[in-house]
Design a protein around this motif. Structure first.
Motif, short mmCIF file in Angstrom:
data_model
loop_
_atom_site.label_atom_id
_atom_site.label_comp_id
_atom_site.label_asym_id
_atom_site.label_seq_id
_atom_site.Cartn_x
_atom_site.Cartn_y
_atom_site.Cartn_z
N ALA A 1 0.98 -1.18 0.00
CA ALA A 1 -0.09 0.07 -0.06
C ALA A 1 0.95 1.09 -0.11
O ALA A 1 1.98 1.26 0.52
N VAL A 2 0.49 2.22 -0.69
CA VAL A 2 1.33 3.42 -0.82
C VAL A 2 0.32 4.59 -0.47
O VAL A 2 -1.05 4.67 -0.88
N PRO A 3 0.63 5.91 0.14
CA PRO A 3 -0.29 6.89 0.27
C PRO A 3 -0.74 7.54 -0.85
O PRO A 3 0.09 7.64 -1.79
N VAL A 4 -1.96 7.88 -0.90
CA VAL A 4 -2.42 8.73 -2.10
C VAL A 4 -2.06 10.11 -1.80
O VAL A 4 -2.04 10.61 -0.73
N LEU A 5 -1.46 10.78 -2.90
CA LEU A 5 -0.76 12.17 -2.79
C LEU A 5 -1.87 13.24 -3.08
O LEU A 5 -2.81 13.18 -4.10
N ASP A 6 -1.83 14.56 -2.59
CA ASP A 6 -2.92 15.44 -2.66
C ASP A 6 -2.32 16.24 -3.96
O ASP A 6 -1.15 15.89 -4.58
N ALA A 7 -2.94 17.28 -4.39
CA ALA A 7 -2.59 18.28 -5.52
C ALA A 7 -1.14 18.56 -5.44
O ALA A 7 -0.57 18.95 -6.36
N GLY A 8 -0.54 18.81 -4.11
CA GLY A 8 0.40 19.22 -3.84
C GLY A 8 1.60 18.38 -3.73
O GLY A 8 2.91 18.54 -3.48
N GLY A 9 1.39 16.97 -4.07
CA GLY A 9 2.31 15.98 -3.87
C GLY A 9 2.63 15.26 -2.50
O GLY A 9 3.55 14.59 -2.24
N LYS A 10 1.70 16.04 -1.49
CA LYS A 10 1.82 15.41 -0.13
C LYS A 10 1.17 14.42 0.31
O LYS A 10 -0.18 14.17 -0.33
N PRO A 11 1.70 13.29 0.96
CA PRO A 11 0.58 12.26 1.46
C PRO A 11 -0.48 12.48 2.07
O PRO A 11 -0.71 13.24 2.97
N THR A 12 -1.64 11.91 1.84
CA THR A 12 -3.05 12.34 2.50
C THR A 12 -3.17 10.82 3.32
O THR A 12 -2.28 9.97 3.56
N ASP B 1 8.97 -19.56 14.50
CA ASP B 1 8.22 -20.62 14.90
C ASP B 1 6.78 -20.40 15.02
O ASP B 1 5.72 -21.35 15.08
N TYR B 2 6.50 -19.28 15.45
CA TYR B 2 5.02 -18.66 15.63
C TYR B 2 4.82 -17.53 14.96
O TYR B 2 5.67 -16.55 15.22
N ALA B 3 3.65 -17.23 14.47
CA ALA B 3 3.32 -15.87 14.15
C ALA B 3 1.72 -15.52 14.41
O ALA B 3 1.06 -16.26 14.44
N VAL B 4 1.63 -14.17 14.93
CA VAL B 4 0.39 -13.66 15.33
C VAL B 4 0.01 -12.57 14.76
O VAL B 4 0.88 -11.35 14.79
N ILE B 5 -1.07 -12.74 13.65
CA ILE B 5 -1.34 -11.27 12.94
C ILE B 5 -2.86 -10.89 13.39
O ILE B 5 -3.46 -11.49 14.05
N SER B 6 -2.80 -9.65 13.14
CA SER B 6 -4.08 -8.92 13.63
C SER B 6 -4.11 -7.57 12.61
O SER B 6 -3.13 -7.24 11.84
N GLY B 7 -5.18 -6.98 12.75
CA GLY B 7 -5.21 -5.74 11.98
C GLY B 7 -6.82 -5.44 11.73
O GLY B 7 -7.85 -6.11 12.06
N GLY B 8 -7.13 -4.46 10.85
CA GLY B 8 -8.35 -4.14 10.52
C GLY B 8 -8.65 -2.74 10.56
O GLY B 8 -9.74 -1.97 10.00
N ASN B 9 -8.03 -2.04 11.57
CA ASN B 9 -8.77 -0.76 11.93
C ASN B 9 -8.28 0.49 10.93
O ASN B 9 -8.93 1.16 10.69
N TRP B 10 -6.94 0.17 10.09
CA TRP B 10 -6.71 1.03 9.28
C TRP B 10 -7.62 1.10 7.87
O TRP B 10 -7.58 2.09 6.84
N PHE B 11 -8.51 0.13 7.85
CA PHE B 11 -9.53 0.13 6.64
C PHE B 11 -10.86 1.11 6.84
O PHE B 11 -11.53 1.13 5.92
N PHE B 12 -10.87 1.74 8.01
CA PHE B 12 -12.02 2.54 8.00
C PHE B 12 -12.00 4.09 7.63
O PHE B 12 -12.73 4.76 7.57
N ARG B 13 -10.54 4.25 6.96
CA ARG B 13 -10.37 5.56 6.17
C ARG B 13 -10.71 5.26 4.76
O ARG B 13 -11.24 4.29 4.49
N VAL B 14 -10.73 6.39 3.91
CA VAL B 14 -11.01 6.41 2.58
C VAL B 14 -9.94 5.53 1.89
O VAL B 14 -8.70 6.30 2.19
#
Length: 517
Positions: free
Chosen positions: A292-303, A325-338
């Motif tokens: 994933a890469v940030p979407v840039l605004d008209a001025g080229g700054k990350p949104t 040997d063990y992996a614990v994965i989690s997530g979901g909260n970052w999907f609530f933005r546009v």
């Protein structure tokens, strides 16, 4: 005994009628002939009754024997299935949630200022920007009915399993002993995360999670270290994955002080080592699993928005999988933005957008797709250990009331919510369901491929929905984040420690170690 059986038994035990002595005479009196005929008839009746009684008894004994054999075979089959499939979870009955959503971009703004100053042992190695290509996954439909998990004695993707303890259902009960550690006894707790130092009410410390029908043992640092001796474990996800790692560090430091081995420039990749047990603990940062890469605004700054490539995973975390040997994965909260979803080099939809000619595919769809891709990558990781066990910790909500991060939101509850206060219509349950179904899908694929990699779930969603009292709120060092309230992350010590109690139970099932008193 049945009356007919008793009658037959009495008849067989009665004395036989006396027989007449033989006579050399060829003639006999009519009286003698009648007596002999009567005796013969009675003897025939007795024999018939004895035969019937014997046949009935044989039939009863045969039936008992057959049922005993079937029962023994059934019990053996259940035990074998339980031993073969040890990592399994199930969905809750119902679908409640109490989360109020983040304003898109505010979580990032709250996280960004929290940067720990560099230390002498910090490795400034930068993460690789490369990504891993994945096959297209056009379908996000759940498993076919009949293959999903069921309540109680459950069938997970067609495999019969009995849970030793279903830890997803239960309630919070009083714990007068308080936590295993305090903010003063944890040497690795960052100052700005010290809720008690900055005035947090201590009432949230005196609760423990009580599963329905069984117990979740109090965390034992000694037992955990015995189970993971010589192993490597990583928490893979966003700041809540880091929250869990910080909790585990505090818990284990009560038995052994860890050594800080590695930290990247942004403090998002960390490595700790417990030398006495040769145990390595890591944190690997990823917001979406996918590239994933940030979407840039008209001025080229990350949104605050991102372009999320559903068919590519970031190598920032996948390249670090070998050796675990063990992996614990989690997530979901970052999907609530546009966010914008990409596949095959083009935009295929979005999440939370209102743009013409662009389909809003929804948060659950995006979460399902990236979880599926992550689990598939782990399953076919060529450089990874054959016995790598992966646990997915389910979605946990925020508890903002009357606003959000920078708009006056707060979370000033002083005790857990009652079950009746938990809403049943929020998206949090939909995300949890998608995560659990994708783990079931990965487990089914691993079983059909006869692989030794295992997949399981740490189902903490219901437990954390009830803990509106466990967040920092405004109780943190304001030099890190000004004019904000944190009702997403969890105080340490606090409810998040339960995640590691659950993790210990799962690890002990697949890597038993002697109990340590």
């Amino acid at each position: 005994m049945h009356p007919s059986d008793k009658t037959a038994e009495q008849a067989s035990m009665a004395p036989l009628p006396p027989t007449s002595p033989s006579s050399p005479s060829t003639t006999a009196s009519p009286r003698l002939l009648h007596s002999s005929s009567s005796s013969s008839s009675e003897w025939s009746a007795v024999v018939q009754r004895n035969v019937k009684s014997s046949l009935l008894l044989l039939l009863v004994l045969s039936t008992v024997f057959v049922f005993s054999v079937l029962y023994s075979s059934h019990g053996f089959g259940s035990t074998a299935a339980e031993e073969v499939v040890e990592l399994t979870r199930r969905p809750l009955v119902g679908d409640p949630d109490v989360s109020t959503r983040l304003v898109p971009g505010e979580e990032e703004r709250a996280d960004e200022p929290v940067v720990v100053p560099a230390e002498n042992n910090v490795n400034q190695e930068q993460s690789s920007p490369a990504e891993i290509s994945l096959p297209s996954a056009n379908s996000s439909s759940p498993p076919t009915p009949g293959t999903a998990e069921r309540t109680g004695e459950q069938s997970v993707v067609g495999v019969r399993v009995e849970e030793r303890c279903d830890m997803s259902l239960g309630k919070w009960v009083r714990e007068p002993r308080g936590p295993v550690y305090t903010n003063l006894t944890c040497p690795t707790l960052p100052d700005f995360k010290n809720c008690q130092k900055y005035g947090k009410d201590p009432g949230h410390l005196f609760w423990r999670w009580q599963p329905d029908g069984c117990d979740l043992p109090r965390f034992s640092p000694e037992r955990f270290l015995a189970v993971v001796r010589g192993k490597r474990l990583a928490f893979i996800g966003d700041s809540l994955a880091r929250n869990q790692m910080d909790s585990l560090l505090c818990l284990l430091s009560q038995a052994e002080t860890p050594t800080d081995v590695y930290r990247d420039a942004l403090d998002r990749f960390r490595t700790w080592h417990f030398p006495a047990h040769d145990f390595t603990l890591m944190a690997m940062w990823t917001e979406f699993y996918a590239h994933a890469v940030p979407v840039l605004d008209a001025g080229g700054k990350p949104t605050a928005s991102f372009d999320i490539h559903l068919d590519r995973l970031s190598a920032n975390w996948t390249s670090r999988l070998p050796g675990l040997d063990y992996a614990v994965i989690s997530g979901g909260n970052w999907f609530f933005r546009v966010n914008y979803l990409w596949e095959g080099g083009r935009r295929v939809g979005c999440v939370n957008c209102r743009e013409a000619n662009l389909t809003n595919l929804g948060i659950a769809y995006a979460v399902r797709r990236v979880v599926r891709a992550a689990l598939e990558a782990i399953a076919r990781c060529r450089g990874c250990k054959p016995g790598l066990a992966t646990f997915l910790r389910t979605y946990t909500p925020d508890h903002f009331e009357h606003g959000s991060w920078f708009s006056g939101g707060y979370c000033n509850r002083t005790r857990p919510l009652e079950e009746g206060e938990v809403s049943s219509g929020s998206i949090g349950w939909e995300l949890r369901r998608a995560q659990i179904e994708e783990v079931a899908r990965a487990r089914e694929a691993a079983a059909s491929a006869a692989g030794s990699r295992r997949f399981g779930v740490l189902d903490v969603t219901k437990a954390m929905m009830l803990r509106a009292d466990g967040h920092p709120g405004g109780h943190y060092d304001k030099r890190w984040v000004r004019n904000a309230s944190d009702c997403l992350h969890w105080c340490l010590p606090g409810p998040v420690d339960m995640w590691n109690e659950m993790l210990l139970q799962r690890l002990a099932q697949i890597s038993p170690a002697p109990l340590v008193r």
